[in-house]
Design a protein around this motif. Structure first.
Motif, short mmCIF file in Angstrom:
data_model
loop_
_atom_site.label_atom_id
_atom_site.label_comp_id
_atom_site.label_asym_id
_atom_site.label_seq_id
_atom_site.Cartn_x
_atom_site.Cartn_y
_atom_site.Cartn_z
N MET B 1 0.82 -1.25 0.08
CA MET B 1 0.04 0.01 0.03
C MET B 1 0.91 1.26 0.02
N ARG B 3 3.69 2.08 -1.47
CA ARG B 3 4.18 2.37 -2.72
C ARG B 3 3.04 2.88 -3.61
N LEU B 4 1.77 2.42 -3.47
CA LEU B 4 0.68 2.90 -4.25
C LEU B 4 0.30 4.61 -3.87
N LYS B 5 0.34 4.92 -2.64
CA LYS B 5 -0.04 6.23 -2.39
C LYS B 5 1.24 6.90 -2.87
N GLU B 7 2.57 6.72 -5.71
CA GLU B 7 2.45 7.11 -7.36
C GLU B 7 1.23 8.08 -7.26
N ARG B 8 0.38 8.19 -6.40
CA ARG B 8 -0.44 9.09 -6.46
C ARG B 8 0.07 10.46 -6.15
N TRP B 11 1.85 12.16 -8.72
CA TRP B 11 0.87 12.67 -10.05
C TRP B 11 0.44 13.95 -9.29
N ILE B 12 -0.03 14.02 -8.16
CA ILE B 12 -0.52 15.42 -7.60
C ILE B 12 0.99 16.31 -7.65
N VAL B 77 9.24 8.96 -14.88
CA VAL B 77 8.19 8.37 -15.49
C VAL B 77 8.37 7.93 -16.96
N VAL B 78 9.18 8.60 -17.52
CA VAL B 78 9.46 8.23 -18.70
C VAL B 78 10.50 7.13 -18.62
N GLU B 80 10.24 4.59 -16.32
CA GLU B 80 9.40 3.48 -16.08
C GLU B 80 8.69 3.13 -17.35
N ASP B 81 8.37 4.12 -18.43
CA ASP B 81 7.69 3.83 -19.50
C ASP B 81 8.37 2.86 -20.56
N TYR B 82 9.47 3.24 -20.61
CA TYR B 82 10.19 2.56 -21.69
C TYR B 82 11.34 1.65 -21.49
N TYR B 84 12.79 -1.59 -19.73
CA TYR B 84 12.30 -2.81 -19.03
C TYR B 84 13.53 -3.76 -18.45
N LYS B 89 17.31 -0.20 -16.02
CA LYS B 89 16.72 0.69 -15.28
C LYS B 89 17.01 1.02 -14.07
#
Ligand code: HEM
Ligand code: SF4
Ligand code: FES
Lengths: 243, 133
Positions: B1, B3-5, B7-8, B11-12, B77-78, B80-82, B84, B89
């Motif tokens: 949990m 880690r989940l918070k 990420e939010r 974003w904020i 974020v970039v 994390e996107d590209y 693997y 990483k």
């Protein structure tokens, strides 16, 4: 103009991205010239190829009327249902490029493995969860029903998810369609497990991966405002659900 | 949990810092570049003069921290996107964190400790305005 009651016909060139896993190591493009009417759809063109020219061409379709969600594909670089894309809406002075949707494992020609897509869908618990056992209807006001009306229209065609650049690069992302399915129940006044779904989507591969590119809204054949639905789920994950 | 918070929170943070960055960046540009002589009027004396003022010190430090953390989180974020390959990483994320930390520490030090006329330096190494007074 032709005679009254006679529909113009013309030759359309389709360039289809073919892949046979048994013989090909890489997909390749193949062109077909097809005689078509302006009232035809891309799906009719594919049928003519399969029935009259090359029976090995593989694609999915079922209803042929935009309701089963089987035939999402990339037509001239945009995700569309072949059965809802009219020839007269395309520029047929140029060839029409048709390929499988991107980001899911290619199985054959225009067919991809949809399982990762459905797995993400199942994960958001897309079913009503309620402890209420009303004797008659489970009542809901017109406004309460209106709140999630848009996201009830999804036919799970995957056009949105496979148009998303985040999904292309990161196959772990839940993707727009799963979030649309979650939205459908998160904002349903009768459902009691909105928080569970929000917790699932408030994760690393959840709504925060969305970068608001609007590809999904542009792709959706049902006209669902997918990007808006995603941002509403983001808001709910920050402030709690406001039905 | 936990880690989940995070990420939010990220974003904020991108939105909140973006909001403040608009004001900070435009003030920064206007004050520095829209003077007589434009960008060519920026010299050591101009910078030293600004950094002698606590108001500009705090302004610049806020801009430095917000822009660097915002940019770093954006690059995270970039990546994390590209990326693997897990080792690549880790390498990129580690390099990003280290370079940001170095820039924040060095930048903060310069802003608060810049002394344009150190008393123990040879006179020929000092800018001309140090001897003016
Ligand atoms: C005018 C001030 C700025 C505003 C309003 C702003 C706003 C934003 C927002 C809202 C995002 C998140 C986008 C998303 O999640 O989809 C973002 C991403 C980003 N920002 Fe900024 N930003 C500003 C200045 C800067 C500066 C000065 C830098 C460089 C130091 C920077 C670097 C980045 C990067 C690398 C990303 C990630 C790009 C991506 O997600 O693909 N931004 N910015
Ligand atoms: S939201 Fe639209 S594009 Fe996405 S799966 Fe549902 S119907 Fe298809
Ligand atoms: S074949 Fe059913 S949606 Fe196109």
């Amino acid at each position: 103009m032709g005679e009254l009651g006679v529909v113009d016909s013309f030759t359309v060139t389709f360039i289809v991205r073919r892949f046979n896993p048994e013989t090909d190591s890489e997909p390749h493009w193949q062109d077909f010239d097809v005689e078509m009417y302006s009232t035809d759809r891309v799906l009719d063109g594919l049928h003519k190829i399969k029935w009259d020219q090359d029976g090995s061409l593989s694609f999915r379709r079922s209803c042929a009327h935009g309701i089963c969600g089987s035939d999402a594909m990339r037509i001239n670089g945009r995700n569309r249902l072949a059965c809802k894309t009219l020839i007269k809406d395309l520029d047929i002075s140029k060839p029409v490029y048709v390929e499988a949707i991107k980001g899911l494992p290619l199985e054959k020609d225009l067919i991809v493995d949809m399982e990762p897509f459905f797995a993400a869908y199942r994960e958001v618990q897309p079913f009503l969860q309620t402890s209420a056992k009303p004797k008659k209807e489970h009542l809901q006001s017109v406004e309460q029903r209106e709140r999630f009306d848009d996201t009830t229209k999804c036919i799970l065609c995957a056009a949105c998810t496979t148009s998303c650049p985040v999904f292309w690069t990161d196959g772990q992302y839940f993707g727009p369609a799963a979030i649309v399915a979650a939205h459908r129940f998160i904002f349903d006044s009768r459902d009691e497990e909105a928080q569970v779904r929000l917790d699932i989507l408030n994760s690393k591969e959840g709504v925060w991966r969305c970068r608001t590119t609007f590809n999904c809204s542009e792709a959706c054949p049902r006209g669902i405002e997918v990007t808006k639905a995603i941002s509403e789920v983001k808001q709910a994950a920050i402030r709690g659900v406001r039905r | 949990m936990r880690r989940l918070k995070l990420e939010r929170l990220g974003w904020i943070f991108m939105r909140v810092s973006g909001f403040f960055l608009i004001a900070l960046i435009f003030t920064h540009l206007i004050v520095n570049v829209m003077q007589d002589g434009g960008v060519h009027a920026i010299d050591f004396a101009f910078v030293a003069g600004k950094l002698a003022n606590p108001l500009w010190q705090w302004f610049d430090v806020t801009l430095l921290w917000l822009a660097l953390i915002h940019g770093t989180n954006g690059m995270r974020v970039v990546i994390e996107d590209y990326v693997y390959r897990i080792n690549l990483k880790r390498f990129l994320l580690g390099g990003l964190a280290v370079s940001t930390a170095v820039l924040i520490v060095l930048g903060t030090l310069v802003i608060f400790t810049l002394d344009p006329c150190p008393t123990d330096a040879a006179a020929n190494l000092l800018p001309s305005f140090c001897t003016a007074g």
